[in-house]
Scaffold this active site. Structure first.
Site, mmCIF file in Angstrom:
data_model
loop_
_atom_site.group_PDB
_atom_site.id
_atom_site.type_symbol
_atom_site.label_atom_id
_atom_site.label_comp_id
_atom_site.label_asym_id
_atom_site.label_seq_id
_atom_site.Cartn_x
_atom_site.Cartn_y
_atom_site.Cartn_z
ATOM 1 C CD GLU A 169 2.895 60.599 45.131
ATOM 2 O OE1 GLU A 169 2.480 60.117 46.009
ATOM 3 O OE2 GLU A 169 4.239 60.251 44.997
ATOM 4 C CD GLU A 177 2.257 59.413 50.346
ATOM 5 O OE1 GLU A 177 2.839 60.611 50.890
ATOM 6 O OE2 GLU A 177 1.069 59.563 49.838
#
Length: 253
Positions: free
Chosen positions: A136, A116
């Site tokens: 995740e 990210e």
């Protein structure tokens, strides 16, 4: 140690400041450069510096790894209130909004929060062992620091869902094929190629780069913003000097 010889005040970063750029190396070798709370704080310090004195930014990782994700030992202790603070997402959005272009030079793992952070940069350059992924959901959470909306903008909804839902990793070749990275270069040439790219940008007008980035990042269509930004540039001495040099060169050919 900074480029001017002053000692660095950072524990998790190595920061070198040049005339037109700042090079930041994520440096937590004991944890595959995992993004910890301390690293978040230190990256905010870098952002504050670049907001005050805008320069190009090169982000990379130490030891053949960009960042193996967020620090899970810290993440497991975070609850609802910490999630609502947007600890990572606010930093990554701050990186995205830096005035001058940003480049992530990625080799090895860029997973979870590490991916990210790379997505938040304007450009990404990859080494042959680069791997982008967002695992995740396997940890019972989602990629909540920008991947769920930023990755579809970068690579399209279908590929983004493969990464975010089906646990697909994008290796260097796949990342190049979907446009996530600008190029793939040998690992030993990665930083040299990154600096060459920054050199190319640095030859452009700094004000033009800043305004171009501002307009590109503006939501929706923006003909008024285009006109206003161009109006500023049209009045600059830099524009007149550059165009005069261009016309002089053309007249001599």
């Amino acid at each position: 140690m900074t480029a001017d010889g002053h000692p660095s005040s950072y524990d998790t970063l190595r920061v070198e400041e040049g005339t037109d750029r700042v090079v930041v190396t994520l440096h937590r070798p004991e944890a595959r450069n995992a993004i910890s709370g301390r690293m978040i704080t230190e990256l905010h310090q870098v952002c504050e510096q670049l907001e005050r004195a805008p320069k190009l930014l090169l982000l990379t990782g130490h030891g053949g790894v960009f960042a193996g994700g967020a620090d899970i030992a810290e993440l497991i202790e975070r609850g609802r209130d910490e999630a609502l603070q947007g600890i990572n997402s606010r930093l990554f959005e701050r990186v995205r909004r830096l005035p001058m272009p940003t480049l992530a030079a990625v080799d090895g793992w860029a997973l979870g929060g590490g991916a990210e952070l790379a997505y938040a940069c304007d450009l990404r350059l990859a080494g042959p062992d680069a791997v982008f992924g967002n695992p995740e959901p396997g940890l019972g959470i989602l990629a909540a620091a920008g991947a769920c909306w930023r990755l579809p903008e970068l690579v399209g909804e279908s590929v983004a869902k493969q990464v975010l839902l089906a646990d697909r990793n994008l290796d260097a070749r796949a990342a190049l094929a979907v446009g996530l990275v600008i190029d793939v270069v040998p690992a030993e040439e990665l930083l040299e190629a990154a600096h060459a790219l920054l050199d190319r940008m640095a030859r452009s007008s700094a004000t033009a780069l800043r305004l171009t980035k501002l307009v590109v990042d503006s939501p929706g269509s923006h003909p008024v913003a285009d006109d206003l930004a161009q109006a500023v540039l049209f009045e600059s001495d830099d524009k007149k000097d550059r165009m005069t040099r261009f016309l002089d060169r053309r007249s001599r050919t």
